[in-house]
Motif scaffolding. Structure first.
Motif, PDB file in Angstrom:
ATOM      1  N   GLY A   1     -67.233 -40.529  45.443  1.00  0.00           N
ATOM      2  CA  GLY A   1     -67.954 -41.026  44.289  1.00  0.00           C
ATOM      3  C   GLY A   1     -69.040 -42.048  44.575  1.00  0.00           C
ATOM      4  O   GLY A   1     -69.773 -42.446  43.674  1.00  0.00           O
TER       5      GLY A   1
ATOM      6  N   VAL B   1     -77.717 -45.752  43.526  1.00  0.00           N
ATOM      7  CA  VAL B   1     -77.977 -45.898  42.089  1.00  0.00           C
ATOM      8  C   VAL B   1     -78.896 -47.082  41.872  1.00  0.00           C
ATOM      9  O   VAL B   1     -78.896 -48.039  42.667  1.00  0.00           O
ATOM     10  CB  VAL B   1     -76.644 -46.074  41.318  1.00  0.00           C
ATOM     11  CG1 VAL B   1     -75.937 -47.361  41.716  1.00  0.00           C
ATOM     12  CG2 VAL B   1     -76.851 -45.989  39.821  1.00  0.00           C
TER      13      VAL B   1
ATOM     14  N   SER C   1     -74.475 -46.855  36.753  1.00  0.00           N
ATOM     15  CA  SER C   1     -73.021 -46.766  36.841  1.00  0.00           C
ATOM     16  C   SER C   1     -72.605 -45.762  37.903  1.00  0.00           C
ATOM     17  O   SER C   1     -73.339 -44.814  38.203  1.00  0.00           O
ATOM     18  CB  SER C   1     -72.441 -46.320  35.492  1.00  0.00           C
ATOM     19  OG  SER C   1     -72.724 -47.237  34.468  1.00  0.00           O
ATOM     20  N   LEU C   2     -71.423 -45.983  38.436  1.00  0.00           N
ATOM     21  CA  LEU C   2     -70.773 -45.053  39.341  1.00  0.00           C
ATOM     22  C   LEU C   2     -69.276 -45.096  39.067  1.00  0.00           C
ATOM     23  O   LEU C   2     -68.758 -46.130  38.642  1.00  0.00           O
ATOM     24  CB  LEU C   2     -71.014 -45.413  40.811  1.00  0.00           C
ATOM     25  CG  LEU C   2     -72.377 -45.115  41.423  1.00  0.00           C
ATOM     26  CD1 LEU C   2     -72.431 -45.706  42.836  1.00  0.00           C
ATOM     27  CD2 LEU C   2     -72.641 -43.622  41.473  1.00  0.00           C
ATOM     28  N   ARG C   3     -68.607 -43.977  39.348  1.00  0.00           N
ATOM     29  CA  ARG C   3     -67.154 -43.962  39.306  1.00  0.00           C
ATOM     30  C   ARG C   3     -66.617 -43.517  40.653  1.00  0.00           C
ATOM     31  O   ARG C   3     -66.887 -42.407  41.107  1.00  0.00           O
ATOM     32  CB  ARG C   3     -66.616 -43.049  38.209  1.00  0.00           C
ATOM     33  CG  ARG C   3     -65.113 -43.205  38.026  1.00  0.00           C
ATOM     34  CD  ARG C   3     -64.544 -42.393  36.891  1.00  0.00           C
ATOM     35  NE  ARG C   3     -64.321 -41.003  37.251  1.00  0.00           N
ATOM     36  CZ  ARG C   3     -63.433 -40.202  36.668  1.00  0.00           C
ATOM     37  NH1 ARG C   3     -62.681 -40.680  35.678  1.00  0.00           N
ATOM     38  NH2 ARG C   3     -63.306 -38.950  37.028  1.00  0.00           N
TER      39      ARG C   3
ATOM     40  N   GLN D   1     -64.350 -47.550  37.752  1.00  0.00           N
ATOM     41  CA  GLN D   1     -65.559 -47.349  36.966  1.00  0.00           C
ATOM     42  C   GLN D   1     -66.411 -48.602  37.107  1.00  0.00           C
ATOM     43  O   GLN D   1     -65.963 -49.702  36.769  1.00  0.00           O
ATOM     44  CB  GLN D   1     -65.215 -47.104  35.502  1.00  0.00           C
ATOM     45  CG  GLN D   1     -66.428 -46.945  34.597  1.00  0.00           C
ATOM     46  CD  GLN D   1     -67.236 -45.703  34.906  1.00  0.00           C
ATOM     47  OE1 GLN D   1     -66.685 -44.632  35.112  1.00  0.00           O
ATOM     48  NE2 GLN D   1     -68.561 -45.834  34.939  1.00  0.00           N
TER      49      GLN D   1
ATOM     50  N   VAL E   1     -71.592 -47.488  48.579  1.00  0.00           N
ATOM     51  CA  VAL E   1     -72.295 -47.715  47.308  1.00  0.00           C
ATOM     52  C   VAL E   1     -73.541 -48.519  47.614  1.00  0.00           C
ATOM     53  O   VAL E   1     -73.460 -49.597  48.218  1.00  0.00           O
ATOM     54  CB  VAL E   1     -71.401 -48.464  46.301  1.00  0.00           C
ATOM     55  CG1 VAL E   1     -72.211 -48.876  45.072  1.00  0.00           C
ATOM     56  CG2 VAL E   1     -70.215 -47.604  45.902  1.00  0.00           C
TER      57      VAL E   1
END
Length: 116
Positions: free
Chosen positions: A8, A12, A17-19, A81, A112
């Motif tokens: 995931g 970004v 948002s990312l999950r 989340q 991320v």
């Protein structure tokens, strides 16, 4: 053999948002407290959020109000989340499972990256 697999992560823009997901093998998941940690380049690994076997959660101050940790004991999956992401959230995010029976285990991490 205990195995934790994260997914995931990605790139970004700030404010996005990312999950993240973490799937655990075997019977470890339901017997473990589960957590998300992160490590940015040149910094120590730090706790982001954790959830106990019975669903009680705790968060780092940096994550409060923006991140939500949850677990699905049927799917053996942990989630994070992440909303309102900031460039300072950029890090390698790790899943951790901890129990008195199965010990302490880490996933391989998912990257991320938040652009400004």
């Amino acid at each position: 053999q205990v195995q934790l697999v994260e997914s995931g992560g990605g790139l970004v823009e700030a404010g996005g948002s990312l999950r993240l997901s973490c799937t655990a093998s075997g019977r470890i998941f339901s017997m473990s407290a589960m957590s998300w940690y992160r490590q940015a380049p040149g910094k120590q690994r730090e706790l982001v959020a954790g959830v106990s076997r019975d669903g009680r959660s705790n968060y780092a101050d940096s994550a409060k109000g923006r991140f939500t940790i949850s677990r699905d004991n049927v799917k053996n999956t942990l989630y994070l989340q992440m909303n309102s992401l900031k460039p300072e959230d950029t890090a390698l995010y790790y899943c951790n499972a901890d129990s008195t029976i199965w010990g302490n285990h880490w996933g391989q991490g998912t990257q991320v990256t938040v652009s400004s």
